[in-house]
Design a protein around this motif. Structure first.
Motif, PDB file in Angstrom:
ATOM      1  N   ALA A  48       6.514  -3.559  -5.379  1.00  0.00           N
ATOM      2  CA  ALA A  48       7.030  -2.358  -6.052  1.00  0.00           C
ATOM      3  C   ALA A  48       8.441  -2.036  -5.569  1.00  0.00           C
ATOM      4  N   HIS A  49       9.313  -1.724  -6.541  1.00  0.00           N
ATOM      5  CA  HIS A  49      10.705  -1.335  -6.288  1.00  0.00           C
ATOM      6  C   HIS A  49      11.544  -2.471  -5.692  1.00  0.00           C
ATOM      7  N   ILE A  61       0.841  -1.194   0.000  1.00  0.00           N
ATOM      8  CA  ILE A  61       0.000   0.000   0.000  1.00  0.00           C
ATOM      9  C   ILE A  61       0.878   1.247   0.000  1.00  0.00           C
ATOM     10  N   ALA A  62       1.920   1.236   0.824  1.00  0.00           N
ATOM     11  CA  ALA A  62       2.825   2.395   0.886  1.00  0.00           C
ATOM     12  C   ALA A  62       3.530   2.613  -0.453  1.00  0.00           C
ATOM     13  N   GLN A  63       3.970   1.525  -1.084  1.00  0.00           N
ATOM     14  CA  GLN A  63       4.640   1.649  -2.376  1.00  0.00           C
ATOM     15  C   GLN A  63       3.683   2.210  -3.421  1.00  0.00           C
ATOM     16  N   PHE A  64       2.422   1.804  -3.358  1.00  0.00           N
ATOM     17  CA  PHE A  64       1.443   2.342  -4.295  1.00  0.00           C
ATOM     18  C   PHE A  64       1.264   3.835  -4.079  1.00  0.00           C
ATOM     19  N   MET A  65       1.230   4.276  -2.825  1.00  0.00           N
ATOM     20  CA  MET A  65       1.079   5.700  -2.522  1.00  0.00           C
ATOM     21  C   MET A  65       2.303   6.493  -3.000  1.00  0.00           C
ATOM     22  N   LEU A  66       3.463   5.872  -2.931  1.00  0.00           N
ATOM     23  CA  LEU A  66       4.669   6.528  -3.448  1.00  0.00           C
ATOM     24  C   LEU A  66       4.607   6.668  -4.968  1.00  0.00           C
ATOM     25  N   VAL A  95      14.189   4.251  -1.956  1.00  0.00           N
ATOM     26  CA  VAL A  95      13.223   5.223  -2.456  1.00  0.00           C
ATOM     27  C   VAL A  95      13.865   6.598  -2.337  1.00  0.00           C
ATOM     28  N   SER A  96      13.754   7.403  -3.373  1.00  0.00           N
ATOM     29  CA  SER A  96      14.397   8.718  -3.378  1.00  0.00           C
ATOM     30  C   SER A  96      13.706   9.668  -2.404  1.00  0.00           C
TER      31      SER A  96
END
Length: 406
Positions: free
Chosen positions: A212-213, A69-74, A143-144
């Motif tokens: 993700a990532h 969920i956090a990766q999707f928000m990013l 993550v940048s």
């Protein structure tokens, strides 16, 4: 909201009285308060995860799900959306004063006692809550800074919803959670995308890009677009099975079954398999299967890979061919496993591929080599999972006989 403890950190412990505008509702015989909070106030009120999840009342916390969920928000800092986080609190910690002069809905001021935030527990939405924590605390690996900052701006500019239930007994908490989730049981496909303790689940997560990532080199891009995801862009659950009108080719469960047939020649993973087979091995087999072998077996599957057929066209094609039925690639995976288990199987791939290409998969007159249901009825024919291995054996036998006759 009254003056509170410092908001310098996202999860400050509030030791002062909190006053909030709220809407008091009755739902299912229970009282709840609906709140709309900015990020700093939400962080002060909503309990942290997993420290204050009611583990005895609901399903456990899955870190992988929260990180997704956090990766999707990013990835989509300005377009994400999700429903309210539901909290439980005993009535002794709160009072409500309705506004004067209003009829119908009860708008007013909800006052939380100084100890309320310590007594509060998460009833539903623990993974959404954790996702917000991970972004604020920058705990998502490579993550940048700019990506974190963009996501945080999106959170800060949003109104986060909370449903605060007035519940005094833990037994009632259990009943409420069960009621809230009566129609939201975790499906088999969701388990595949959430639980990576199984090497085949882990491989499906990697090749479909659901992490993700992470494991970006393992992703099969064209397949990921045609596999049902865990949720849509607004965090709504999606149908987890492929039907005639679906714009997806396979579900996560279908992909897992295909990989199990190809790699382990099983429909269920044993304890020995878990020790013997690694996700990396399954990923390697998956890349060979989806990028090389299946496209050689059927032109329809080659067109999926190259984009000659996209998801939106699948409902139309399913009206005329069984090539896009979820059981067909499973039968193909079984036939490839059977072939590779032969002493000289690798030398006869071209014979098997030629036979697969020549199969009649029309819905009106499919090949007699396929073990199908309802062949003699006007309804559309179909294949069950337990018939795929026998169909595969029939096709392999026919291919060998044809090769020997030449």
């Amino acid at each position: 909201m009254t003056d509170t403890a410092t908001t310098a950190t996202f999860d400050a412990t509030v030791r002062t009285e909190i006053r909030l505008p709220a809407l008091r509702l009755r739902r299912g015989g229970r009282t709840l308060y609906q709140l709309a909070l900015k990020a700093d106030h939400f962080g002060q009120i909503a309990p942290t995860v997993p420290a204050r999840i009611i583990q005895s009342a609901q399903r456990g916390f899955t870190e992988t799900h929260a990180r997704k969920i956090a990766q999707f928000m990013l990835k989509f800092p300005d377009t994400w959306a999700f429903g309210p986080v539901s909290l439980a609190l005993e009535s002794k910690y709160m009072t409500f004063e309705p506004f004067d002069g209003l009829r119908g809905q009860e708008y007013g001021t909800l006052t939380l006692a100084p100890a309320a935030t310590e007594a509060m527990r998460i009833l539903d939405g623990q993974h959404r809550r954790a996702a917000l924590q991970y972004i604020r605390q920058r705990e998502l690996g490579r993550v940048s800074d700019s990506a974190y900052e963009a996501a945080q701006r999106g959170i800060d500019n949003s109104d986060l919803s909370v449903d605060l239930y007035e519940i005094d007994e833990l037994s009632d908490v259990r009943r409420v959670f069960n009621w809230m989730n009566t129609t939201k049981n975790v499906t088999a496909s969701e388990r595949v995308l959430l639980d990576d303790t199984d090497p085949f689940n882990a491989a499906v997560q990697r090749i479909t890009g659901s992490l993700a990532h992470r494991f970006e080199g393992d992703k099969i891009a064209w397949l990921s677009k045609l596999t049902i995801p865990l949720m849509d862009n607004e965090f709504r659950r999606v149908p987890s099975r492929v039907n005639a009108n679906s714009s997806f080719w396979l579900s996560a469960t279908n992909v897992r079954s295909i990989l199990m047939a190809r790699t382990a020649a099983r429909q269920r993973v044993t304890k020995a398999d878990r020790k013997r087979i690694t996700p990396a091995q399954v990923v390697a087999d998956a890349k060979k299967l989806f990028n090389d072998e299946l496209p050689q077996l059927r032109k329809e599957w080659a067109m999926l890979k190259t984009g000659g057929v996209d998801g939106l066209q699948l409902p139309t094609y399913r009206d005329t061919t069984m090539a896009f039925d979820v059981m067909m690639p499973l039968a193909a995976a079984w036939s490839l496993n059977l072939l590779h288990n032969l002493p000289d199987g690798a030398d006869h791939f071209d014979d098997l591929a030629a036979h697969w290409r020549g199969l009649d998969l029309s819905v009106d007159n499919p090949s007699l080599l396929l073990v199908l249901d309802e062949r003699d009825t006007p309804q559309r024919v179909s294949m069950r999972a337990h018939h795929t291995k026998q169909s595969a054996q029939n096709i392999l036998d026919a291919a060998q006989s044809a090769a020997q006759a030449v």
